[in-house]
Design a protein around this motif. Structure first.
Motif, PDB file in Angstrom:
ATOM      1  N   ILE A 113      12.879   3.994   5.014  1.00 19.88           N
ATOM      2  CA  ILE A 113      13.456   3.025   5.936  1.00 19.88           C
ATOM      3  C   ILE A 113      12.866   3.188   7.336  1.00 19.88           C
ATOM      4  O   ILE A 113      12.644   2.207   8.058  1.00 19.88           O
ATOM      5  CB  ILE A 113      15.004   3.163   5.957  1.00 19.88           C
ATOM      6  CG1 ILE A 113      15.632   2.043   6.792  1.00 19.88           C
ATOM      7  CG2 ILE A 113      15.425   4.524   6.430  1.00 19.88           C
ATOM      8  CD1 ILE A 113      15.490   0.694   6.196  1.00 19.88           C
ATOM      9  N   LEU A 114      12.564   4.440   7.745  1.00 20.09           N
ATOM     10  CA  LEU A 114      11.966   4.654   9.061  1.00 20.09           C
ATOM     11  C   LEU A 114      10.551   4.092   9.122  1.00 20.09           C
ATOM     12  O   LEU A 114      10.132   3.552  10.147  1.00 20.09           O
ATOM     13  CB  LEU A 114      11.956   6.143   9.407  1.00 20.09           C
ATOM     14  CG  LEU A 114      13.303   6.804   9.702  1.00 20.09           C
ATOM     15  CD1 LEU A 114      13.092   8.240  10.140  1.00 20.09           C
ATOM     16  CD2 LEU A 114      14.074   6.043  10.757  1.00 20.09           C
ATOM     17  N   ALA A 142       0.832  -1.214   0.000  1.00 23.87           N
ATOM     18  CA  ALA A 142       0.000   0.000   0.000  1.00 23.87           C
ATOM     19  C   ALA A 142       0.861   1.256   0.000  1.00 23.87           C
ATOM     20  O   ALA A 142       0.580   2.221  -0.731  1.00 23.87           O
ATOM     21  CB  ALA A 142      -0.925  -0.005   1.216  1.00 23.87           C
ATOM     22  N   THR A 143       1.936   1.246   0.776  1.00 24.16           N
ATOM     23  CA  THR A 143       2.819   2.416   0.848  1.00 24.16           C
ATOM     24  C   THR A 143       3.517   2.661  -0.481  1.00 24.16           C
ATOM     25  O   THR A 143       3.578   3.798  -0.967  1.00 24.16           O
ATOM     26  CB  THR A 143       3.860   2.232   1.960  1.00 24.16           C
ATOM     27  OG1 THR A 143       3.200   1.905   3.182  1.00 24.16           O
ATOM     28  CG2 THR A 143       4.670   3.500   2.161  1.00 24.16           C
ATOM     29  N   PHE A 168       7.078  11.778  16.525  1.00 22.34           N
ATOM     30  CA  PHE A 168       6.931  10.328  16.508  1.00 22.34           C
ATOM     31  C   PHE A 168       6.324   9.834  17.817  1.00 22.34           C
ATOM     32  O   PHE A 168       5.612   8.826  17.832  1.00 22.34           O
ATOM     33  CB  PHE A 168       8.275   9.660  16.242  1.00 22.34           C
ATOM     34  CG  PHE A 168       8.553   9.453  14.786  1.00 22.34           C
ATOM     35  CD1 PHE A 168       8.388   8.217  14.203  1.00 22.34           C
ATOM     36  CD2 PHE A 168       8.970  10.506  13.989  1.00 22.34           C
ATOM     37  CE1 PHE A 168       8.621   8.019  12.864  1.00 22.34           C
ATOM     38  CE2 PHE A 168       9.216  10.323  12.643  1.00 22.34           C
ATOM     39  CZ  PHE A 168       9.042   9.068  12.079  1.00 22.34           C
ATOM     40  N   ALA A 169       6.612  10.506  18.913  1.00 21.94           N
ATOM     41  CA  ALA A 169       5.982  10.140  20.185  1.00 21.94           C
ATOM     42  C   ALA A 169       4.478  10.410  20.124  1.00 21.94           C
ATOM     43  O   ALA A 169       3.672   9.617  20.620  1.00 21.94           O
ATOM     44  CB  ALA A 169       6.617  10.912  21.330  1.00 21.94           C
ATOM     45  N   GLN A 180       2.356  10.308   7.049  1.00 27.79           N
ATOM     46  CA  GLN A 180       1.384   9.789   6.095  1.00 27.79           C
ATOM     47  C   GLN A 180       1.735   8.359   5.691  1.00 27.79           C
ATOM     48  O   GLN A 180       0.870   7.477   5.639  1.00 27.79           O
ATOM     49  CB  GLN A 180       1.337  10.693   4.865  1.00 27.79           C
ATOM     50  CG  GLN A 180       0.847  12.104   5.153  1.00 27.79           C
ATOM     51  CD  GLN A 180       1.047  13.037   3.965  1.00 27.79           C
ATOM     52  OE1 GLN A 180       1.667  12.677   2.959  1.00 27.79           O
ATOM     53  NE2 GLN A 180       0.523  14.247   4.068  1.00 27.79           N
ATOM     54  N   GLN A 181       3.031   8.126   5.421  1.00 27.03           N
ATOM     55  CA  GLN A 181       3.468   6.785   5.054  1.00 27.03           C
ATOM     56  C   GLN A 181       3.185   5.785   6.171  1.00 27.03           C
ATOM     57  O   GLN A 181       2.665   4.684   5.931  1.00 27.03           O
ATOM     58  CB  GLN A 181       4.969   6.778   4.746  1.00 27.03           C
ATOM     59  CG  GLN A 181       5.331   7.168   3.334  1.00 27.03           C
ATOM     60  CD  GLN A 181       6.744   6.734   2.982  1.00 27.03           C
ATOM     61  OE1 GLN A 181       7.292   5.799   3.533  1.00 27.03           O
ATOM     62  NE2 GLN A 181       7.341   7.427   2.027  1.00 27.03           N
ATOM     63  N   THR A 182       3.542   6.162   7.391  1.00 28.27           N
ATOM     64  CA  THR A 182       3.364   5.244   8.514  1.00 28.27           C
ATOM     65  C   THR A 182       1.885   4.966   8.758  1.00 28.27           C
ATOM     66  O   THR A 182       1.506   3.840   9.102  1.00 28.27           O
ATOM     67  CB  THR A 182       4.007   5.823   9.785  1.00 28.27           C
ATOM     68  OG1 THR A 182       5.342   6.245   9.486  1.00 28.27           O
ATOM     69  CG2 THR A 182       4.060   4.803  10.887  1.00 28.27           C
ATOM     70  N   ALA A 183       1.037   5.977   8.577  1.00 27.78           N
ATOM     71  CA  ALA A 183      -0.406   5.777   8.747  1.00 27.78           C
ATOM     72  C   ALA A 183      -0.943   4.802   7.703  1.00 27.78           C
ATOM     73  O   ALA A 183      -1.729   3.897   8.027  1.00 27.78           O
ATOM     74  CB  ALA A 183      -1.128   7.121   8.644  1.00 27.78           C
ATOM     75  N   ILE A 184      -0.531   4.977   6.439  1.00 29.77           N
ATOM     76  CA  ILE A 184      -0.985   4.070   5.375  1.00 29.77           C
ATOM     77  C   ILE A 184      -0.485   2.652   5.637  1.00 29.77           C
ATOM     78  O   ILE A 184      -1.242   1.675   5.531  1.00 29.77           O
ATOM     79  CB  ILE A 184      -0.489   4.579   4.000  1.00 29.77           C
ATOM     80  CG1 ILE A 184      -1.218   5.862   3.619  1.00 29.77           C
ATOM     81  CG2 ILE A 184      -0.689   3.515   2.926  1.00 29.77           C
ATOM     82  CD1 ILE A 184      -2.703   5.692   3.380  1.00 29.77           C
ATOM     83  N   PHE A 185       0.794   2.522   5.982  1.00 29.23           N
ATOM     84  CA  PHE A 185       1.366   1.200   6.253  1.00 29.23           C
ATOM     85  C   PHE A 185       0.602   0.521   7.389  1.00 29.23           C
ATOM     86  O   PHE A 185       0.195  -0.640   7.266  1.00 29.23           O
ATOM     87  CB  PHE A 185       2.839   1.343   6.621  1.00 29.23           C
ATOM     88  CG  PHE A 185       3.548   0.032   6.845  1.00 29.23           C
ATOM     89  CD1 PHE A 185       4.366  -0.510   5.868  1.00 29.23           C
ATOM     90  CD2 PHE A 185       3.405  -0.666   8.041  1.00 29.23           C
ATOM     91  CE1 PHE A 185       5.014  -1.711   6.072  1.00 29.23           C
ATOM     92  CE2 PHE A 185       4.037  -1.866   8.253  1.00 29.23           C
ATOM     93  CZ  PHE A 185       4.848  -2.399   7.265  1.00 29.23           C
TER      94      PHE A 185
END
Length: 784
Positions: free
Chosen positions: A305-306, A295-296, A695-696, A371-376
């Protein structure tokens, strides 16, 4: 019959998994989709004018594609030998577009460029000195004819009677410690004890920081090791080095953290359930991570990578639903898998919806990394839930998972202790007040400072080398610079010159160490025209070159030289930059913009006082001060506040949804679990001295989802208290394992995320279990 009991849905979903895996593999084979570029974590600045956007891209390219090397030794010969070996070794790797070291210039081309630039690039002070005292200029050339030790110019004396060639060469070197050694062909720095040789390696344009060549970091480490053995010093600096090291660190952490987290999680589950069948839970993990990456990559074209490191840590969360489901089999003697699945899925589906609302809120933020982390995360949770719903029951159709009796006893005892503590706190009126005071004290001490330098692990070794290179070369690039716009080249150079005079004042006051601008290289067309007139007047002053006449030089030769100089074609900025002498200034000219104006950069180095430089900006006059670090930190502050507002909005949506399903009183009680967990987590950050980074905050979004999951799960009255207790403890333990490991990451952003989730899950577990009734727990204790 519920839809998930029909085998056709399971087969269709398995077919979808195969198709997604095949498509992702083909996409990855066509192009490496793993992104390590720090700048891709940041949002596009939509408010900048075109010139600022182009300047930002140019400055990033300048820092990110080039690697500067200094090879030093107390023996010049040893330094040259090492530099020559290094240049050949790096060139032969094929990693770089070019590796510049020893310079063997095309003398003919260099002479031609000098001749056409003679009027255009001589500084005003040098030109005035020549015009005010022309006889001294001619006399110096006369002395050079008879003095074998005089400084030689690239231009033959008979083509340079005024000595303009040497002036151009000095200006091209910017009077910095780096000088071109004509005898050896190397760029040298002599600090008194060590001879340093300067080399520059440039990565291909397609590489940059997004596609760091795999062998770059290995080559760098091998180079350092080999030169140390030769007793030769080597210093390196460049954005690509930091990117390569962060890529290696991220990949290494992603591997060992996911492996360690998975190993500890499944070791715990194997010890508790005493059945290899529990390893089937690896399947929803694999499916979740597969769909998260797919999805990402589909939406963003790559995955950072993060994002991958954070995403793989979702392992414990992806196990929540299957563990809630299997927990009923811990207590029940006659386990009904479909009935248990139905009860667990209803509760988990509600918490999943609330979780997805939180992730949808993160998509509004301007930071691509969030946004990437939310989609992932959203894709991973949905796909893992569907796999657990459709496929896992088939794998657990014959064997019931039985937990170890002692482990079950420990779980129930822990549950009783938590409930006992709840009753003590309620009875002792001063205890809640003390907790509130500690909580308030922590929140008041909370550090909310955000800085891009807190996001990644910047190696002290490479930072020290970059700083030493800056000191030796007297160039210490900063994230601050000016962007100038004007109607034409002459106006642009005039603005640059006026700004330069103000910057000289700041240098005198130690506000910065230096700057670089186009007016240091090229003069306006009107100035070049004036110089043509100056040469015309000089041709009538025959007394000026009498020393050359006495040496036998034909006066006709001198007049022909001056006549050619007078008729020299005028040079625009673009024309003056089209040669190797102007390498240091080529990136500063941005050319013509869409609005018809021309633009340029004034780069700064060694900035000590930003506010003094900000005062020099005049946006109404086309002079813009760009402070990338300050702008980013301001953006982070805004985004953090926006994320907090979105979090509050998600709570409001959640309470409406919970009130509709459970009623207002119970809905508020359930929502108190994630809210108090988040507040306790913030207090822990404050007392530990950790900064509350973006990130926290994102971790607290996840804590909200997990806390809601636990709170809703313990409220299912159709399940025995022991079943709910076991389900929450199992889910919380596996989740805390994976996120606690993240808390030890070398990358500050990842560590902050891991700590916030680990502590948040711990408090969510305690508060959720405190909602269980005491009487039923006693009964379960006795049954055990």
């Amino acid at each position: 019959m519920p839809f998930y009991r029909k085998r056709i849905w399971a087969w269709l979903y398995l077919l979808l998994i195969v198709c997604v895996a095949a498509a992702l593999l083909c996409s990855w084979l066509q192009r490496n989709r793993l992104d390590t570029d720090l700048t891709s974590l940041l949002p596009a600045d939509g408010q900048s004018i075109q010139a600022q956007q182009l300047a930002k891209m140019r400055m990033n390219q300048r820092m990110n594609r080039d690697i500067v090397l200094l090879v030093g030794s107390d023996s010049p010969d040893k330094a040259m030998a090492a530099a020559q070996t290094l240049q050949k070794k790096w060139h032969d790797t094929g990693i770089f577009e070019s590796v510049t070291g020893k310079i063997e210039p095309d003398v003919t081309a260099l002479q031609a460029n000098m001749q056409r630039l003679r009027l255009a690039v001589i500084s005003e002070d040098s030109w005035r000195n020549i015009m005010n005292q022309p006889r001294e200029a001619f006399t110096r050339q006369a002395q050079a004819l008879v003095n074998p030790f005089a400084e030689r110019s690239v231009l033959p004396i008979e083509q340079d009677w005024l000595g303009l060639g040497n002036i151009i060469m000095h200006q091209a070197s910017q009077d910095r410690p780096v000088f071109y050694n004509v005898q050896t062909g190397w760029l040298n720095i002599d600090d008194g004890t060590t001879t340093w040789i300067l080399l520059r390696a440039r990565l291909p344009e397609k590489a940059g920081l997004i596609n760091i060549p795999d062998g770059l970091l290995t080559l760098i480490h091998d180079t350092q090791a080999s030169l140390v053995q030769q007793n030769v010093q080597v210093l390196m600096a460049g954005g690509a080095i930091f990117a390569a090291e962060n890529k290696a660190t991220g990949e290494r952490e992603s591997q060992y953290m996911s492996t360690l987290g998975m190993g500890l999680t499944f070791l715990l589950l194997l010890l508790l359930f005493r059945s290899l069948r529990i390893l089937y839970l690896l399947l929803p993990l694999a499916v979740g991570i597969l769909f998260g990456i797919a999805a990402t990559v589909t939406l963003f074209g790559h995955i950072h990578i993060l994002t991958l490191v954070v995403g793989t840590s979702l392992m414990g969360v992806l196990l929540d639903f299957p563990l809630h489901w299997l927990a009923s089999g811990v207590i029940q003697q006659q386990w009904q898998r479909w009935q248990a699945l139905h009860m667990a899925s209803k509760a988990f589906l509600l918490s999943l919806i609330i979780t997805l609302l939180g992730y949808a809120a993160l998509l509004i933020t301007p930071l691509p990394i969030l946004q990437q982390t939310a989609i992932f995360s959203a894709a991973a949770l949905i796909s893992a839930f569907l796999f657990s719903l459709l496929c896992l029951p088939v794998l657990f159709n014959t064997t019931q998972a039985r937990i170890h009796p002692r482990a079950l006893y420990v779980m129930l005892t822990l549950g009783s202790m938590i409930i006992s503590c709840r009753e003590i706190i309620i009875q002792k009126k001063w205890l809640p007040l003390l907790v509130l005071l500690l909580l308030a004290g922590g929140l008041l001490r909370l550090d909310t400072h955000d800085d891009i330098r807190q996001w990644v692990n910047l190696s002290p070794e490479w930072m020290a080398q970059a700083q030493k290179i800056g000191v030796l070369t007297q160039t210490m690039p900063s994230g601050q610079y000016f962007v100038l716009q004007a109607d034409n080249d002459d106006e642009l150079l005039a603005k640059s010159h006026a700004l330069g005079q103000s910057l000289q004042t700041e240098i005198a006051q130690k506000q910065l160490s230096g700057f670089q601008s186009l007016d240091q290289w090229i003069t306006p067309l009107r100035v070049q025209e004036q110089r043509q007139q100056d040469v015309g007047r000089l041709m009538t002053n025959t007394e000026s070159w009498q020393d050359l006449i006495r040496l036998g030089i034909d006066e006709r030769n001198i007049l022909d030289y001056l006549s050619g100089l007078q008729q020299q074609p005028l040079q625009t900025i673009s024309q003056s930059l089209d040669n190797d002498l102007a390498t240091a200034w080529q990136d500063l000219y941005l050319g013509k913009m869409a609005n018809g104006q021309v633009a340029a950069i004034v780069s700064l180095s060694g900035v000590n006082h930003v506010s003094a430089l900000q005062k020099l900006a005049d946006e109404n006059n086309g002079i813009y001060f760009v402070n990338n670090l300050y702008s980013l930190n301001q953006l982070f502050t805004h985004t953090r506040n926006q994320a907090i507002a979105l979090k509050v909005a998600s709570y409001l949506l959640a309470i409406v949804l919970l009130a509709y399903i459970f009623g207002w009183r119970k809905g508020v009680l359930l929502l108190a679990v994630p809210i108090l967990s988040s507040l306790f987590c913030l207090a822990i950050f404050a007392y530990a001295g950790w900064s509350l980074s973006l990130f926290a905050i994102f971790g607290l979004f996840l804590v909200t989802a997990i806390g809601m999951d636990y709170a809703i799960y313990v409220s299912i009255k159709q399940m025995a208290v022991a079943e709910r207790l076991a389900g929450v403890l199992l889910a919380a333990t596996t989740t805390m394992i994976s996120f606690a490991i993240l808390g030890f990451s070398a990358t500050p952003a990842i560590a902050s995320f891991g700590r916030s989730v680990a502590f948040g899950v711990f408090f969510s577990m305690i508060l959720a279990l405190a909602l269980l009734p005491r009487a039923s727990t006693r009964g379960c204790d006795e049954s055990v």
